[in-house]
Every structure is written in C-alpha cells, then in structure tokens.
Design a protein around this motif. Structure first.
Motif, short mmCIF file in Angstrom:
data_model
loop_
_atom_site.label_atom_id
_atom_site.label_comp_id
_atom_site.label_asym_id
_atom_site.label_seq_id
_atom_site.Cartn_x
_atom_site.Cartn_y
_atom_site.Cartn_z
N GLY A 5 15.54 2.04 -1.82
CA GLY A 5 15.31 0.40 -1.70
C GLY A 5 16.21 -0.59 -2.77
N ILE A 6 15.79 -1.83 -2.49
CA ILE A 6 17.08 -2.43 -3.13
C ILE A 6 15.95 -3.34 -4.31
N ARG A 7 16.26 -3.15 -5.55
CA ARG A 7 15.24 -4.33 -6.58
C ARG A 7 15.79 -5.78 -5.68
N VAL A 8 14.97 -7.05 -5.88
CA VAL A 8 15.35 -8.15 -5.46
C VAL A 8 14.17 -8.85 -6.19
N ALA A 9 13.49 -8.10 -7.21
CA ALA A 9 12.86 -8.87 -8.34
C ALA A 9 12.12 -8.46 -9.06
N ALA A 21 10.06 -16.35 -2.01
CA ALA A 21 10.83 -16.13 -0.78
C ALA A 21 11.95 -15.04 -1.45
N ILE A 22 13.11 -14.20 -0.02
CA ILE A 22 13.80 -13.48 -0.57
C ILE A 22 14.69 -13.91 0.67
N THR A 27 18.16 -8.75 1.35
CA THR A 27 17.19 -7.79 2.23
C THR A 27 18.26 -6.53 3.76
N GLY A 28 18.62 -7.68 4.01
CA GLY A 28 19.50 -7.44 5.66
C GLY A 28 18.59 -7.26 6.56
N THR A 29 17.42 -7.96 6.17
CA THR A 29 16.68 -8.40 7.45
C THR A 29 16.65 -9.19 8.59
N THR A 30 16.01 -9.42 9.24
CA THR A 30 16.32 -10.79 10.29
C THR A 30 15.26 -11.93 9.93
#
Length: 81
Positions: A5-9, A21-22, A27-30
C-alpha cells in the motif's frame, strides 16, 4: 501473506468525526479517496464522491457509523461498510 500500500496520512491527520480527501493523483484511483474517522476511532476509506449527490464525502461528518453529508439535510445518509 504479503500486502502492499501507500501511506497517505497519519491517524492524527484525520479528526474524529470528520474526514479528509486524498487526491486521486496520489492514490492512482479514478476518484479521490475519503478517509473518514468514526467517533469510536474506526477509519474507513471510500470513493470521495457521494453516490446520491455530486458532493465530497470527506466534507461530511461521520458519527455512529453513519456518514452525513453537509449538503444533505434530514435522514438521508451514506451507511458505512
């Protein structure tokens, strides 16, 4: 079992009863991702766009496992998984 995974917060970045909101570019999401922290400390990650309205779920309030959008009034809400 391996997970990635990736750490976003950090947990402290998400206020209890609220969300952040990220950006989808991170995130590479849509869709942007809403990180929501319930009043009991549980954190949920959802697509940030409300399915009922074109609104940010991260701008709502999360209490007692119910997400209540700032744009929605009354009983209408998005139920947590």
């Amino acid at each position: 079992m391996s997970t990635s995974g990736i750490r976003v917060a950090a947990l402290g970045d998400i206020p209890v009863g609220d969300g952040i909101a990220i950006d989808k570019s991170i995130t590479g999401t849509t869709d942007d991702i809403a990180l929501l922290r319930d009043d009991d400390g549980t954190v949920y990650a959802l697509n940030n766009t409300c399915p009922h309205e074109i609104a940010s779920l991260a701008r709502g309030h999360y209490r007692l496992h119910r997400l209540v959008s700032q744009r929605l009034i009354g009983e209408r809400c998005c139920r947590g998984a």
